[in-house]
Design an enzyme around this catalytic site. Structure first.
Site, PDB file in Angstrom:
ATOM      1  N   LYS A  22       3.038  -6.652   4.185  1.00 36.39           N
ATOM      2  CA  LYS A  22       4.254  -5.847   4.445  1.00 36.39           C
ATOM      3  C   LYS A  22       3.873  -4.373   4.595  1.00 36.39           C
ATOM      4  CE  LYS A  22       6.882  -4.440   0.849  1.00 36.39           C
ATOM      5  NZ  LYS A  22       7.176  -3.004   0.759  1.00 36.39           N
ATOM      6  N   ASN A  23       3.049  -3.885   3.673  1.00 30.60           N
ATOM      7  CA  ASN A  23       2.780  -2.444   3.637  1.00 30.60           C
ATOM      8  C   ASN A  23       1.794  -1.980   4.697  1.00 30.60           C
ATOM      9  OD1 ASN A  23       4.629  -2.268   1.647  1.00 30.60           O
ATOM     10  ND2 ASN A  23       3.158  -2.056  -0.030  1.00 30.60           N
ATOM     11  N   CYS A 118      14.893   5.257  -5.393  1.00 31.10           N
ATOM     12  CA  CYS A 118      14.758   3.795  -5.431  1.00 31.10           C
ATOM     13  C   CYS A 118      15.049   3.403  -6.874  1.00 31.10           C
ATOM     14  CB  CYS A 118      13.370   3.360  -4.994  1.00 31.10           C
ATOM     15  SG  CYS A 118      12.117   3.728  -6.204  1.00 31.10           S
ATOM     16  N   ARG A 123      11.628   9.402  -5.419  1.00 29.86           N
ATOM     17  CA  ARG A 123      10.332   9.234  -4.736  1.00 29.86           C
ATOM     18  C   ARG A 123      10.310  10.303  -3.662  1.00 29.86           C
ATOM     19  NH1 ARG A 123       9.468   3.085  -3.601  1.00 29.86           N
ATOM     20  NH2 ARG A 123       7.459   3.804  -2.774  1.00 29.86           N
ATOM     21  N   ASP A 312       1.619  -1.967  -7.771  1.00 30.68           N
ATOM     22  CA  ASP A 312       2.499  -3.038  -7.274  1.00 30.68           C
ATOM     23  C   ASP A 312       2.232  -4.375  -7.964  1.00 30.68           C
ATOM     24  OD1 ASP A 312       2.666  -1.932  -3.801  1.00 30.68           O
ATOM     25  OD2 ASP A 312       3.569  -1.194  -5.652  1.00 30.68           O
ATOM     26  N   ARG A 404      12.708  -8.599   0.409  1.00 25.92           N
ATOM     27  CA  ARG A 404      12.136  -7.448   1.109  1.00 25.92           C
ATOM     28  C   ARG A 404      10.641  -7.633   1.312  1.00 25.92           C
ATOM     29  NH1 ARG A 404      13.715  -1.632  -0.969  1.00 25.92           N
ATOM     30  NH2 ARG A 404      12.355  -1.283   0.814  1.00 25.92           N
TER      31      ARG A 404
HETATM   32  C1  EPZ Z   1       3.420   2.953  -0.973  1.00 25.01           C
HETATM   33  O1  EPZ Z   1       4.558   3.717  -1.281  1.00 25.01           O
HETATM   34  C2  EPZ Z   1       3.863   1.500  -1.038  1.00 25.01           C
HETATM   35  N1  EPZ Z   1       4.929   1.283  -0.069  1.00 25.01           N
HETATM   36  C3  EPZ Z   1       4.380   1.175  -2.438  1.00 25.01           C
HETATM   37  O2  EPZ Z   1       4.661  -0.221  -2.469  1.00 25.01           O
HETATM   38  C4  EPZ Z   1       3.267   1.468  -3.443  1.00 25.01           C
HETATM   39  O3  EPZ Z   1       3.779   1.250  -4.747  1.00 25.01           O
HETATM   40  C5  EPZ Z   1       2.801   2.918  -3.299  1.00 25.01           C
HETATM   41  O4  EPZ Z   1       2.377   3.164  -1.947  1.00 25.01           O
HETATM   42  C6  EPZ Z   1       1.635   3.262  -4.222  1.00 25.01           C
HETATM   43  O5  EPZ Z   1       0.564   2.391  -3.944  1.00 25.01           O
HETATM   44  C7  EPZ Z   1       4.609   1.074   1.227  1.00 25.01           C
HETATM   45  O6  EPZ Z   1       3.439   1.086   1.606  1.00 25.01           O
HETATM   46  C8  EPZ Z   1       5.749   0.814   2.169  1.00 25.01           C
HETATM   47  P1  EPZ Z   1       2.880   7.072  -2.514  1.00 25.01           P
HETATM   48  P2  EPZ Z   1       4.525   5.323  -1.046  1.00 25.01           P
HETATM   49  O7  EPZ Z   1       3.363   8.127  -1.591  1.00 25.01           O
HETATM   50  O8  EPZ Z   1       3.703   5.650   0.134  1.00 25.01           O
HETATM   51  C9  EPZ Z   1       3.982  10.727  -5.243  1.00 25.01           C
HETATM   52  C10 EPZ Z   1       5.976  -2.135  -2.734  1.00 25.01           C
HETATM   53  O9  EPZ Z   1       6.348  -2.680  -3.786  1.00 25.01           O
HETATM   54  N2  EPZ Z   1       4.472  11.412  -4.040  1.00 25.01           N
HETATM   55  O10 EPZ Z   1       1.469   6.605  -2.418  1.00 25.01           O
HETATM   56  O11 EPZ Z   1       5.924   5.806  -1.067  1.00 25.01           O
HETATM   57  C11 EPZ Z   1       4.870   9.566  -5.655  1.00 25.01           C
HETATM   58  O12 EPZ Z   1       5.962  10.027  -6.406  1.00 25.01           O
HETATM   59  C12 EPZ Z   1       6.026  -0.629  -2.620  1.00 25.01           C
HETATM   60  O13 EPZ Z   1       5.519  -2.739  -1.741  1.00 25.01           O
HETATM   61  C13 EPZ Z   1       4.871  12.747  -4.128  1.00 25.01           C
HETATM   62  O14 EPZ Z   1       4.840  13.352  -5.195  1.00 25.01           O
HETATM   63  O15 EPZ Z   1       3.804   5.792  -2.365  1.00 25.01           O
HETATM   64  C14 EPZ Z   1       3.918   8.713  -6.460  1.00 25.01           C
HETATM   65  O16 EPZ Z   1       3.862   9.207  -7.779  1.00 25.01           O
HETATM   66  C15 EPZ Z   1       6.713   0.023  -3.806  1.00 25.01           C
HETATM   67  N3  EPZ Z   1       5.310  13.371  -3.013  1.00 25.01           N
HETATM   68  C16 EPZ Z   1       2.564   8.945  -5.783  1.00 25.01           C
HETATM   69  O17 EPZ Z   1       2.733  10.092  -4.954  1.00 25.01           O
HETATM   70  C17 EPZ Z   1       5.355  12.743  -1.793  1.00 25.01           C
HETATM   71  O18 EPZ Z   1       5.732  13.396  -0.789  1.00 25.01           O
HETATM   72  C18 EPZ Z   1       2.117   7.808  -4.907  1.00 25.01           C
HETATM   73  O19 EPZ Z   1       3.191   7.510  -4.018  1.00 25.01           O
HETATM   74  C19 EPZ Z   1       4.946  11.394  -1.732  1.00 25.01           C
HETATM   75  C20 EPZ Z   1       4.504  10.753  -2.858  1.00 25.01           C
END
Ligand code: EPZ
Length: 438
Positions: A22-23, A118, A123, A312, A404
């Protein structure tokens, strides 16, 4: 509304197949917008998020045709008539924010709704916005929308450090930087397999990218990418989920076979933690065979960005640890408040203490079937796992969360010996008087 009714004390046996990631599917679909022509993606899972994203992309005038039987997405990006992603669609799926990078990279302009929060708190997308500004975009926030414009219609090369590292921000900036005028450097870039495979697709479309899989990605922008067909990779989180299910509900010593996965994408931290539980695993090229241990050993883990233990898989690991021969501690260092599954599991008998971003789980817990509520994708699947090992029947409600990210979960589990079925129900009926399901 639908729920999964899971019978307890189940034994997993036989074979389960792993679907497309998915991701990774979502960023691949976004990248196809840059191709300016028809691209066909294969290995695309039949998921709610994929269907939602197809609608988001279709809103721009790009034509997306999903074929769930073939597992393909055919994307005709010859016309982008409306570089916008509306709130009513973006609110359903955070990854819609990839439209920012895809539209900036294709048209030099984008108007995208800010994603909502979420189930587990805010996020933010500050890294995405600051990153695009570093690539020369003029970005304004107004009435819940982010409007970004590249002066002269094209981003310029720039350097940006992600703090913290972010999968989504890495992907989004790579989408915009691929056609920027100049070279861009993303520091502290995410190294997840999703990002690497997505980057390989951009390269197949003509992008000049170095450093995939490392924390410094260098992109030499070119005026335009060309369309290309591409095969998605399998879902590493589904694979990890089924490995945990096999250790939890497999008959000790008996093989549970997982086909179609790629264990090299799991990361060493998960592989090592999984081995420490006592589960025996054969990592073959075509299949992974898991044999449950006679006694599950307690293994404490801390999530981290790849190749650390995946956040995850944190909720699923918690359920496995309820059956371990001792207590364990699970720390989520990526999302500090991703514990919405804990109160629901407590209703099934979980004994756990949550302090900040840590949960201490008591082992050897007798779980009992109950009515429980899904809150987010990975929490939902942890409730199904708990239902499989509990005594009695569990009703996992609001299963749309599960849909999802897991393709035909009940079909796959049923084919591996688990008694589970999908049932419609009235969310507001009194469960005590709910009609006996057929
Ligand atoms: C991706 O989300 C995945 N989603 C998530 O999977 C996964 O949990 C996550 O990466 C971490 O591995 C998809 O790929 C669609 P991040 P993403 O930006 O990209 C902080 C699932 O269950 N952050 O890597 O949104 C954030 O708060 C989903 O399949 C900022 O501070 O995650 C977090 O603490 C859930 N500012 C950290 O970075 C930003 O602008 C990592 O989040 C962006 C992120």
């Amino acid at each position: 509304m639908e729920k999964l009714v899971v019978q307890g004390s189940q034994h997993l046996s036989g074979t389960l197949s792993i679907s497309g990631s998915k991701n990774t599917a979502l960023p691949l679909m976004a990248a196809a917008i840059l191709g300016g022509d028809v691209s066909t993606l294969s290995g695309i899972p039949n998921l709610k998020d994929v269907r939602t994203f197809a609608r988001v992309i279709g809103y721009t005038g790009v034509d997306v045709s999903l074929n769930p039987d073939l597992g393909t997405a055919t994307i005709d990006a010859s016309e982008v008539t409306n570089p916008e992603a509306p709130y009513e669609l973006v609110k359903r799926m955070r990854a819609s924010f990839y439209m920012m990078g895809a539209l900036l990279g294709r048209c030099g302009h984008a108007r995208v709704s800010l994603p909502g929060g979420c189930a587990w708190g805010p996020r933010p997308v500050n890294l995405h916005i600051d990153g695009f500004r570093a690539l020369g975009a003029e970005v304004e926030l107004d009435k819940g929308y982010v409007t970004a414009t590249a002066p002269g219609g094209r981003l310029r090369g720039g350097r940006f450090k992600l703090t913290p590292s972010s999968v989504g921000a890495t992907i989004n900036l790579m989408l915009g930087a691929s056609t920027a005028n100049g070279t861009s450097i993303i520091e502290n870039a995410a190294r997840e397999p999703d990002v690497v495979v997505f980057g390989e697709y951009l390269q197949a479309m003509g992008a000049h990218i170095d450093g995939l899989g490392t924390s410094e990605v260098v992109i030499e922008g070119i005026p335009a990418l060309h369309a290309a067909d591409f095969a998605n990779c399998p879902d590493r989180i589904e694979l990890g989920t089924f490995m945990i299910a096999a250790a939890l509900c497999g008959t000790p010593g008996e093989p549970v076979t997982l086909v179609g996965g790629d264990h090299t994408q799991l990361g060493d931290a998960f592989i090592e933690a999984f081995a420490a539980t006592g589960a025996e695993t054969e990592y073959g090229t075509d299949a992974i065979v898991v044999r449950a241990p006679a006694e599950i050993q307690p293994v404490s883990v801390e999530t981290a960005i790849y190749p650390g233990f995946p956040t995850d898989l944190q909720a699923q690991w918690t359920v496995l640890m309820t059956q371990a021969a001792g207590n364990s501690k699970i720390t989520d260092a990526v999302y500090t408040d991703r514990f919405k599954h804990i109160p629901e599991l407590r209703r099934m008998g979980l004994n756990a203490i949550v302090v900040d971003n840590e949960v201490v789980v008591e082992g050897k817990t007798r779980l009992s079937g109950a009515y429980v509520m899904s809150t987010d994708l990975r929490a939902s699947v942890s409730l199904v796992l708990a239902g499989m090992v509990a005594e009695g029947e569990t009703h996992v409600q609001r299963v749309y969360h599960l849909d999802r990210g897991y393709e035909d979960l009940e079909g796959k589990l049923a084919a591996a010996g688990v008694e589970v079925k999908r049932v419609s129900y009235d969310e507001f009926a009194d469960p005590e008087h709910e009609p006996a399901h057929a």
